[in-house]
Write a protein that holds these residues in place. Structure first.
Motif, short mmCIF file in Angstrom:
data_model
loop_
_atom_site.label_atom_id
_atom_site.label_comp_id
_atom_site.label_asym_id
_atom_site.label_seq_id
_atom_site.Cartn_x
_atom_site.Cartn_y
_atom_site.Cartn_z
N MET A 196 57.31 67.28 -0.71
CA MET A 196 56.96 65.94 -1.08
C MET A 196 57.57 65.31 -2.60
SD MET A 196 53.05 64.23 -1.70
CE MET A 196 53.05 65.16 -3.32
N ALA A 240 53.76 57.12 -1.77
CA ALA A 240 53.18 57.98 -2.98
C ALA A 240 52.40 56.59 -3.98
CB ALA A 240 53.83 58.52 -3.74
N ASN A 247 52.52 58.05 8.26
CA ASN A 247 53.58 58.95 7.85
C ASN A 247 52.82 60.63 7.76
OD1 ASN A 247 55.83 57.34 6.46
ND2 ASN A 247 53.99 56.21 6.11
N ARG A 249 55.00 63.46 8.62
CA ARG A 249 56.03 63.63 7.53
C ARG A 249 55.55 64.27 6.24
NH1 ARG A 249 59.10 58.84 9.36
NH2 ARG A 249 57.79 57.53 7.98
N LEU A 250 54.14 63.63 6.01
CA LEU A 250 53.68 64.12 4.69
C LEU A 250 53.17 65.55 4.80
CD1 LEU A 250 51.60 60.82 3.76
CD2 LEU A 250 53.90 61.80 2.63
N SER A 306 64.53 59.38 3.03
CA SER A 306 63.31 60.15 3.24
C SER A 306 62.75 60.01 1.76
CB SER A 306 63.47 61.37 3.60
OG SER A 306 62.27 62.41 3.51
N GLN A 326 55.62 68.00 4.24
CA GLN A 326 56.12 68.29 3.09
C GLN A 326 55.27 68.76 1.97
OE1 GLN A 326 57.44 63.96 2.13
NE2 GLN A 326 58.74 63.93 3.86
N ARG A 346 61.07 56.56 1.28
CA ARG A 346 59.80 56.41 1.97
C ARG A 346 58.62 57.26 1.51
NH1 ARG A 346 63.62 57.14 6.43
NH2 ARG A 346 62.75 59.19 6.47
N THR A 347 58.75 58.29 1.16
CA THR A 347 57.75 59.10 0.54
C THR A 347 57.24 58.40 -0.89
OG1 THR A 347 58.76 61.23 1.61
CG2 THR A 347 57.07 61.51 -0.31
N TYR A 348 58.25 58.22 -1.57
CA TYR A 348 57.89 57.46 -2.90
C TYR A 348 57.05 56.29 -2.93
CZ TYR A 348 58.42 55.37 -7.49
OH TYR A 348 58.27 54.67 -8.55
N LEU A 384 60.82 63.02 -3.53
CA LEU A 384 60.72 61.80 -3.97
C LEU A 384 61.48 61.58 -5.04
CD1 LEU A 384 58.37 60.93 -6.07
CD2 LEU A 384 56.89 61.45 -4.04
#
Length: 526
Positions: free
Chosen positions: A209, A140, A163, A166-167, A132, A170, A135-137, A212
């Motif tokens: 978030m 970003a 996303n 999810r975002l 996770s 977060q 993916r977030t990184y 990441l």
């Protein structure tokens, strides 16, 4: 007839200022950089004494791909400029009330095994957590870090929309809560929550978030540039000069010069025409420029270098903002070896709520959660043979009232008391009973030093905290809304705190100047 070369002046010779100057010069600007101090580096400073050389600021090298990209924009590479070493273990963590520290490795699989040993089932949970985080990184980097937010389209991209489920959660949930829902062992929770401190925040205030960040150390590992972070500053200064930047130290800017803008259709009240500064001889000088880039502390720039009517971020704006923490720094030259400590060591107090709460209430925690860097474990150039170099950071309130530091115990009483307590805590928790007796060099740096030497807002060590209201598009922008030709770079503005963010802020400046509204990293010239 050729067009006149546009001129620029950059205020501040820290990492963001040097990076901005280098990129602008490569893009065709005639650039002069003015730095108030006698040495370059800003928060990434250096101090040398009796054979010891201390970095007085950043000490963690993360996000190497950001450095790779920045150097590529200047026609070079990290490999050409820096000698990097992977730290393994990446860092050691001491926990209050626990007999044994925990070593965080450089590889994911070893950290998965470590977490499993601390809490049954935590290994698999970490795999999911790091997936996770990655993916977030990646989102970003593609959509948030390298954008000026000048175009609303960044929020409508496939990346973001795909996303959003999810975002959004977060952003609305704290990092502390996000971690607690997945792990029960308090040691794991602290390891995963600590990256909030890199962002000038706390786990209960930073949006989840920012989980990441764990992809950077638990997955990618922690690096170190031989010669320390002053080597990075030297490289940036050298690259800037190679591009033709004129670097002037001991040059204190006192005013951003402007002329009124008249006529209909103008969105700004004035246009920047250069700066007024005191040169190294104390003589007042005017320097004309088409573009002014303030890479100094944004609060200082806005409230001290501009009149009230031209401030985009006046004092009342800052009164509603949250500062990152302050700190007492303790630089120690120690006789003999210290194998009990890794290159990076963390000392976590048991009650983190009380720890961070004390800072918010204006108190230095007791015991504090301390960070210790021992670069002599990796780099023989930072200490004489048979000695160790320790950089100790004790987070505290951003309060210049705590005072300045000094050499050999001559700093303000409150600062020296924090230093004494930190040395005693390290000695007890790490089992180095004679640590204080082996100190041969000692210097402290307090919040008043940050305020007076670096013009740091409230004496903070990092800049505005990365809370939800001060992250991404909610952070201060990098262009003045009142003065045409005035731009900003550095940790006060987008994308935020940290060496990689300062390099990215320089690229965002370049995007502004080019009128580039794209979201990802700029294309590297062939």
């Amino acid at each position: 007839m050729t067009a006149r070369q546009r001129s620029a002046v950059v205020i501040g010779g820290g990492v963001a200022g040097l990076a901005s100057a280098a990129l602008m010069a490569r893009d065709g600007y005639d650039v002069t950089l003015l730095e108030r101090q006698a040495d370059l580096g800003g928060r990434a400073g250096s101090w040398t004494h009796e054979g010891f050389r201390f970095d007085t600021g950043p000490s963690w090298f993360l996000m190497p791909e950001v450095f790779d990209h920045f150097f590529a924009l200047l026609g070079t590479s990290t490999v050409e400029q820096l000698e990097m070493e992977l730290l393994d273990p990446g860092y050691r963590v001491f926990f209050e009330g626990r007999d044994r520290p925990v070593d965080v490795a450089a590889a994911r699989e070893e950290n998965v095994a470590l977490f499993e040993s601390l809490q049954p089932g935590a290994g698999a949970a970490l795999e999911t957590y790091l997936d996770s985080a990655r993916r977030t990184y990646d989102v970003a980097v593609r959509r948030f870090l390298y954008t000026t937010f000048a175009s609303p389209g960044f929020a409508l991209s496939r990346d973001v929309l795909g996303n959003v489920h999810r975002l959004v959660p977060q952003l609305l949930r704290s990092l502390e809560s996000f971690v607690a829902a997945r792990f029960t062992d308090p040691r794991i929770r602290q390891i995963l929550g600590y990256p909030a401190v890199f962002l000038g925040s706390s786990p209960d205030q930073a949006p989840s978030m920012y989980h990441l960040m764990s992809a950077l150390d638990l997955d990618d590992g922690v690096l170190y540039p031989q010669g320390g972070f002053t080597r990075l500053v030297d490289v940036l200064a050298d690259l800037a000069r190679r591009q033709g930047v004129r670097v002037r130290v001991s040059s204190t800017v006192s005013q951003i010069r402007t002329v009124p803008v008249t006529g209909r259709g103008s969105r700004r009240r004035a246009r920047a025409t250069g700066v007024r500064y005191l040169d190294a001889d104390g003589i007042e000088q005017d320097l004309d420029a088409d573009v002014v880039v303030a890479a100094a502390d944004l609060h200082h720039t806005e409230t001290r270098l501009l009149p009230r009517e031209l401030q985009t971020y006046p004092q009342e704006w800052w009164d509603r903002r949250t500062s990152g923490p302050g700190a007492v720094l303790v630089l120690l030259g120690v006789q003999g070896e210290l194998p009990q400590l890794q290159h990076h060591s963390l000392f976590f107090a048991r009650d983190w709520r009380e720890n961070f709460g004390a800072i918010a209430q204006g108190r230095v925690p007791d015991p504090a959660s301390i960070y210790v860097c021992r670069p002599s474990a990796t780099d023989p150039s930072v200490a004489p043979a048979g000695h160790e170099n320790l950089f100790v950071l004790v987070p505290g309130p951003a309060d210049p009232g705590l005072g300045r530091g000094g050499q050999d115990g001559t700093g303000a009483a409150a600062v020296e008391a924090v230093a004494d307590a930190a040395i005693d805590q390290i000695a007890r928790w790490a089992g180095i009973g004679d640590l204080a007796d082996r100190v041969v060099v000692r210097r402290t740096i307090g919040p008043a030093d940050f305020a007076e030497d670096l013009n740091a807002w409230r004496g903070g060590m990092l800049g505005p905290a990365h809370t939800l209201a001060q992250s991404a598009m909610f952070r201060a922008g990098n262009v003045s809304r009142r003065v045409a030709g005035l731009y900003y770079a550095g940790s006060s503005t987008i994308p935020g705190i940290g060496l990689p963010m300062c390099l990215i802020s320089a690229e965002l400046l370049l995007k502004r100047l080019r009128g580039d509204r794209s979201a990802g990293p700029s294309a590297v010239p062939l």
